[in-house]
Design a protein around this motif. Sequence first.
Motif, PDB file in Angstrom:
ATOM      1  N   SER A 267       0.815  -1.216   0.000  1.00 18.34           N
ATOM      2  CA  SER A 267       0.000   0.000   0.000  1.00 18.34           C
ATOM      3  C   SER A 267       0.847   1.264   0.000  1.00 18.34           C
ATOM      4  N   GLN A 268       2.138   1.127   0.326  1.00 17.44           N
ATOM      5  CA  GLN A 268       3.022   2.293   0.450  1.00 17.44           C
ATOM      6  C   GLN A 268       3.978   2.462  -0.729  1.00 17.44           C
ATOM      7  N   MET A 269       3.889   1.598  -1.722  1.00 27.57           N
ATOM      8  CA  MET A 269       4.879   1.621  -2.797  1.00 27.57           C
ATOM      9  C   MET A 269       4.542   2.663  -3.867  1.00 27.57           C
ATOM     10  N   ARG A 270       4.754   3.932  -3.481  1.00 23.90           N
ATOM     11  CA  ARG A 270       4.638   5.038  -4.427  1.00 23.90           C
ATOM     12  C   ARG A 270       5.997   5.252  -5.102  1.00 23.90           C
ATOM     13  N   TRP A 271       6.046   6.129  -6.090  1.00 20.74           N
ATOM     14  CA  TRP A 271       7.248   6.266  -6.923  1.00 20.74           C
ATOM     15  C   TRP A 271       8.499   6.585  -6.105  1.00 20.74           C
ATOM     16  N   PHE A 272       8.360   7.468  -5.105  1.00 21.02           N
ATOM     17  CA  PHE A 272       9.554   7.873  -4.364  1.00 21.02           C
ATOM     18  C   PHE A 272      10.079   6.759  -3.474  1.00 21.02           C
ATOM     19  N   ARG A 273       9.221   5.810  -3.085  1.00 15.25           N
ATOM     20  CA  ARG A 273       9.712   4.689  -2.288  1.00 15.25           C
ATOM     21  C   ARG A 273      10.440   3.665  -3.153  1.00 15.25           C
ATOM     22  N   TRP A 274      10.086   3.576  -4.430  1.00  9.88           N
ATOM     23  CA  TRP A 274      10.885   2.740  -5.329  1.00  9.88           C
ATOM     24  C   TRP A 274      12.308   3.295  -5.402  1.00  9.88           C
ATOM     25  N   GLY A 275      12.408   4.612  -5.441  1.00  9.49           N
ATOM     26  CA  GLY A 275      13.729   5.216  -5.433  1.00  9.49           C
ATOM     27  C   GLY A 275      14.469   4.950  -4.140  1.00  9.49           C
ATOM     28  N   TRP A 276      13.743   5.049  -3.018  1.00  8.95           N
ATOM     29  CA  TRP A 276      14.376   4.849  -1.706  1.00  8.95           C
ATOM     30  C   TRP A 276      14.974   3.453  -1.580  1.00  8.95           C
ATOM     31  N   ILE A 277      14.212   2.422  -1.959  1.00 12.09           N
ATOM     32  CA  ILE A 277      14.710   1.063  -1.771  1.00 12.09           C
ATOM     33  C   ILE A 277      15.841   0.739  -2.732  1.00 12.09           C
ATOM     34  N   GLY A 278      16.041   1.590  -3.742  1.00  7.94           N
ATOM     35  CA  GLY A 278      17.127   1.361  -4.675  1.00  7.94           C
ATOM     36  C   GLY A 278      18.422   2.051  -4.297  1.00  7.94           C
ATOM     37  N   VAL A 279      18.331   3.237  -3.645  1.00  2.00           N
ATOM     38  CA  VAL A 279      19.554   4.017  -3.437  1.00  2.00           C
ATOM     39  C   VAL A 279      19.801   4.436  -1.992  1.00  2.00           C
ATOM     40  N   SER A 280      18.885   4.175  -1.064  1.00  2.00           N
ATOM     41  CA  SER A 280      19.102   4.630   0.308  1.00  2.00           C
ATOM     42  C   SER A 280      20.125   3.758   1.032  1.00  2.00           C
ATOM     43  N   ARG A 281      21.059   4.389   1.728  1.00  2.00           N
ATOM     44  CA  ARG A 281      22.038   3.665   2.540  1.00  2.00           C
ATOM     45  C   ARG A 281      21.357   2.856   3.630  1.00  2.00           C
ATOM     46  N   TYR A 282      20.202   3.318   4.112  1.00  2.00           N
ATOM     47  CA  TYR A 282      19.540   2.655   5.240  1.00  2.00           C
ATOM     48  C   TYR A 282      18.935   1.309   4.860  1.00  2.00           C
ATOM     49  N   MET A 283      18.859   1.013   3.582  1.00  2.00           N
ATOM     50  CA  MET A 283      18.470  -0.322   3.149  1.00  2.00           C
ATOM     51  C   MET A 283      19.635  -1.305   3.255  1.00  2.00           C
ATOM     52  N   VAL A 284      20.852  -0.774   3.423  1.00  2.00           N
ATOM     53  CA  VAL A 284      22.054  -1.597   3.396  1.00  2.00           C
ATOM     54  C   VAL A 284      22.912  -1.420   4.642  1.00  2.00           C
ATOM     55  N   VAL A 285      22.988  -0.196   5.159  1.00  2.00           N
ATOM     56  CA  VAL A 285      23.912   0.137   6.239  1.00  2.00           C
ATOM     57  C   VAL A 285      23.157   0.747   7.423  1.00  2.00           C
ATOM     58  N   ASN A 286      23.379   0.210   8.604  1.00  2.00           N
ATOM     59  CA  ASN A 286      22.916   0.806   9.862  1.00  2.00           C
ATOM     60  C   ASN A 286      24.094   0.929  10.804  1.00  2.00           C
ATOM     61  N   ASP A 287      24.306   2.108  11.356  1.00  2.94           N
ATOM     62  CA  ASP A 287      25.259   2.260  12.452  1.00  2.94           C
ATOM     63  C   ASP A 287      24.510   2.820  13.649  1.00  2.94           C
ATOM     64  N   LEU A 288      24.577   2.089  14.748  1.00  6.05           N
ATOM     65  CA  LEU A 288      23.810   2.404  15.943  1.00  6.05           C
ATOM     66  C   LEU A 288      24.742   2.886  17.055  1.00  6.05           C
ATOM     67  N   ARG A 289      24.331   3.945  17.714  1.00  2.91           N
ATOM     68  CA  ARG A 289      25.114   4.536  18.797  1.00  2.91           C
ATOM     69  C   ARG A 289      24.396   4.295  20.123  1.00  2.91           C
ATOM     70  N   LYS A 290      25.143   3.856  21.126  1.00  5.42           N
ATOM     71  CA  LYS A 290      24.566   3.664  22.452  1.00  5.42           C
ATOM     72  C   LYS A 290      24.493   5.009  23.161  1.00  5.42           C
ATOM     73  N   VAL A 291      23.302   5.309  23.678  1.00  6.90           N
ATOM     74  CA  VAL A 291      23.057   6.618  24.289  1.00  6.90           C
ATOM     75  C   VAL A 291      22.799   6.441  25.789  1.00  6.90           C
ATOM     76  N   LYS A 292      23.498   7.217  26.595  1.00  6.85           N
ATOM     77  CA  LYS A 292      23.250   7.225  28.029  1.00  6.85           C
ATOM     78  C   LYS A 292      22.255   8.331  28.324  1.00  6.85           C
ATOM     79  N   ALA A 293      21.109   7.969  28.889  1.00 10.35           N
ATOM     80  CA  ALA A 293      20.004   8.918  29.019  1.00 10.35           C
ATOM     81  C   ALA A 293      19.897   9.527  30.403  1.00 10.35           C
ATOM     82  N   TYR A 294      20.775   9.165  31.333  1.00 10.73           N
ATOM     83  CA  TYR A 294      20.577   9.605  32.712  1.00 10.73           C
ATOM     84  C   TYR A 294      21.895  10.004  33.334  1.00 10.73           C
TER      85      TYR A 294
END
Length: 294
Positions: A267-294
Motif C-alpha cells: 500500500s506504500q509503494m509510491r514512486w519515491f519509495r521505489w527510489g528509496w529502496i534502490g539508493v538509500s544507505r539505510y536499506m544496506v547500512v545501519n550504524d547504531l550509537r549507544k546513548v546514556k540517558a541519565y
Amino acid sequence: MEFTALDGDISIHPEPPRHDHIPNSAFRMEERLSNPQLSSSFPSLRGKRVCLLIAHPDDEAMFFAPTLLALTRPELGNHVKILCLSSGNADGLGHIRKEELVKSGLLLGLRSKDDVLVIDDPNFPDSLTMTWHPRLLSNLLTTTFAPKMSSTSSKSAPEASIDVLITFDSHGISSHPNHISLYNGSISFLRALMHRHSGWECPIKLYTLTSTNKLRKYMGILDAPWTTISCLWKKKEIGSFPQPLLLISGLTDYRKAQKSMTQAHKSQMRWFRWGWIGVSRYMVVNDLRKVKAY
C-alpha cells in the motif's frame, strides 16, 4: 502489557522482478567489509531481549532492515520484537498497514507474528506536523516494559522486560516529528526508570540509528566504506553491550529488505519509495550509537 498477535493470516508471496539498479559488483565491496577480522572490530549483541521502537508501519523496512536482519540471526540468540506507536492511518489505511507490518517483520527475521505490537492511540497520530508528548510516550513504555517501576524499592535494582531498546536518533533520519518524538520519549522513559535508583545500572540500553546528510543518505552500499572508517575512529566499547554497532547487509539481505517493502508494504509503494529502496544507505547500512540517558 504483553505483546499480542495481530489478526489475519500471514502469507509470503513470490519474489517480484528486481527494480534496484545497484550492480552486484558493488556488494563485493560489502563482502570485503564483512571479513572476520573487521567483524571482530564490531561485535554484535548476543542473547538479548531487543525491542525496535518505530513510529509507523514501514519504518522497520525503510530504515532498520539491516539491524533486524543482523540481530535476528539464530546463532546470536536474540529475541527481537517490534513496537510501533501508530497504525499509519493518515490515509485511512491503518487496518491494512498493521497486517503489512507483521508480514514485513517476518520477512526480516522475527520469530512470529506475536513479536509485533501496534499501538492505535489518538495521542500518537501519524502526522508530519505533530510532535508526540515525551511524558505520554514514557508512560506507555513504562507500562509495556517496566510495569513494576513504581513499586520497586529505591534500594533494589530497577527491573525491565527487555535488555535493549533501538529507535531513531534526535534528528529522526528524515526530521519526521514522530521519529524525533520516539527519541525524546525513550530518553524520558529511561530517566524515569532510573529516577530513584542512583548507583544502579540501567537494565535497558538505548541504541539510536545515526542520521546522515542527504548526500550520504542516498549513496546506498557506497556509503559502507565511509561509515566503516568513521566507526573505526570512534571510541569503542566491548562487552555485552558493545558500541558502535555496525550492521552492513550483503546482497541476499539487501534483497530481503527490498522484498519487505515490495511484498509486504504494497500500500506504500509510491514512486519515491521505489527510489528509496534502490539508493538509500539505510536499506544496506545501519550504524547504531549507544546513548546514556541519565
